[in-house]
Design a protein around this motif. Structure first.
Motif: not given
Length: 296
Positions: A241-248, A253-259, A266-277
């Motif tokens: 089992d593996h899991w993935i999280d995104v943080h600002d 924690h930042v919710a992004v579409p993940t599949s 695959a993580l869709d970062l297109s909805g995130l604002s400019n910045g570091a993640y």
């Protein structure tokens, strides 16, 4: 790391990519909830259909008396494809703690057990909303969240109740484990005077003090596509089992579409604002992290 830079119309300019060896990860702790976005199941998921054998079909989750429902609905979920739907037949949920007792009554209660540390403050964050009537015609009610100690004894640690509307809302619940607590249970249900449908998605449980940081490195290959803002990661050993999280940049924690597509996330970062993640891929023992700075 392979990066795809396209022409001047590329929506993302990659300002920086840093591998885990260069990353300070203080303040980033693991989400203790398994499959908190309800994205992975061990069998194909029929759209809008409850499973008759719920504990065996949704990774990480079970339910009191096997009564609970997982729905694959990309247009309805807060993020991704899945969410958890809890139903109640009018006035059937007394709002009482479970505490190991049998008997669910005429309502659903989704549950997950989690290993924790004694004398530690935790924060449970979740998104909730009322159903839209598409599932059996059930409507708005209240979201009921309960946290109970399982070991060494059953006892209530915290509870919260929110009026659910047709809009996804985020809330959090702080609680502190007891002097001997080693395992807790988080429970989610619907509560109301009528036939109620309450949805949950993107659940996150972490020590509020920022404890729980991984020390072991997980071998993985990362790739960012600047053309569409997608981030891909493939563990060197995809077994288990593996899991993935995104943080600002603050570690939140930042919710992004993940599949999961084959052996890659695959993580869709297109909805995130400019910045570091920072994206973190993890299993039960280790983690791999990847930092990207986005600008348009």
């Amino acid at each position: 790391h392979a990066v795809n830079h396209q022409d001047m119309k590329t929506p993302y300019t990659l300002l920086g990519i840093v591998s885990i060896a260069m990353l300070p990860l203080a303040g980033i702790s693991q989400n203790l909830i398994v499959n908190g976005g309800f994205e992975t199941a061990t069998v194909p998921v029929p759209i809008g259909t409850p499973f008759p054998f719920y504990p065996a079909t949704l990774d990480g989750w079970s339910a009191v008396n096997t009564d609970g429902e997982f729905v694959l609905g990309p247009t309805q979920a807060h993020t991704g494809n899945g969410f958890m739907s809890m139903l109640e037949n009018g006035n059937q949920n007394p709002g009482a703690p479970w505490l190991g007792n049998s008997g669910a009554g005429g309502f659903d209660r989704g549950v997950q057990e989690v290993e924790v540390t004694a004398n530690t403050e935790y924060e449970l964050t979740y998104w909730y909303r009322a159903g839209d009537g598409s599932r059996y015609g059930y409507g708005a009610g209240n979201a009921l969240i309960q946290v109970e100690e399982v070991l060494p004894t059953f006892q209530t640690l915290a509870t919260a109740q929110h009026a659910a509307t047709g809009v996804w809302q985020q809330a959090s619940l702080l609680f502190t484990t007891g002097a001997a607590t080693t395992r807790i249970m988080v429970l989610f249900s619907a509560l109301g005077s009528g036939t109620t449908d309450t949805w949950y998605d993107d659940l996150d449980l972490q020590p509020s003090s920022g404890k729980g940081v991984w020390e072991l490195e997980l071998a993985a290959e990362w790739m960012f596509d600047a053309g569409d803002g997608s981030l891909w990661v493939k563990p060197a050993n995809p077994a288990g089992d593996h899991w993935i999280d995104v943080h600002d940049a603050t570690g939140a924690h930042v919710a992004v579409p993940t599949s999961l597509q084959g052996d890659r996330w695959a993580l869709d970062l297109s909805g995130l604002s400019n910045g570091a993640y920072i994206a973190v891929l993890r299993n039960a023992e280790s983690r791999s992290a990847y930092r990207v700075v986005l600008t348009r």
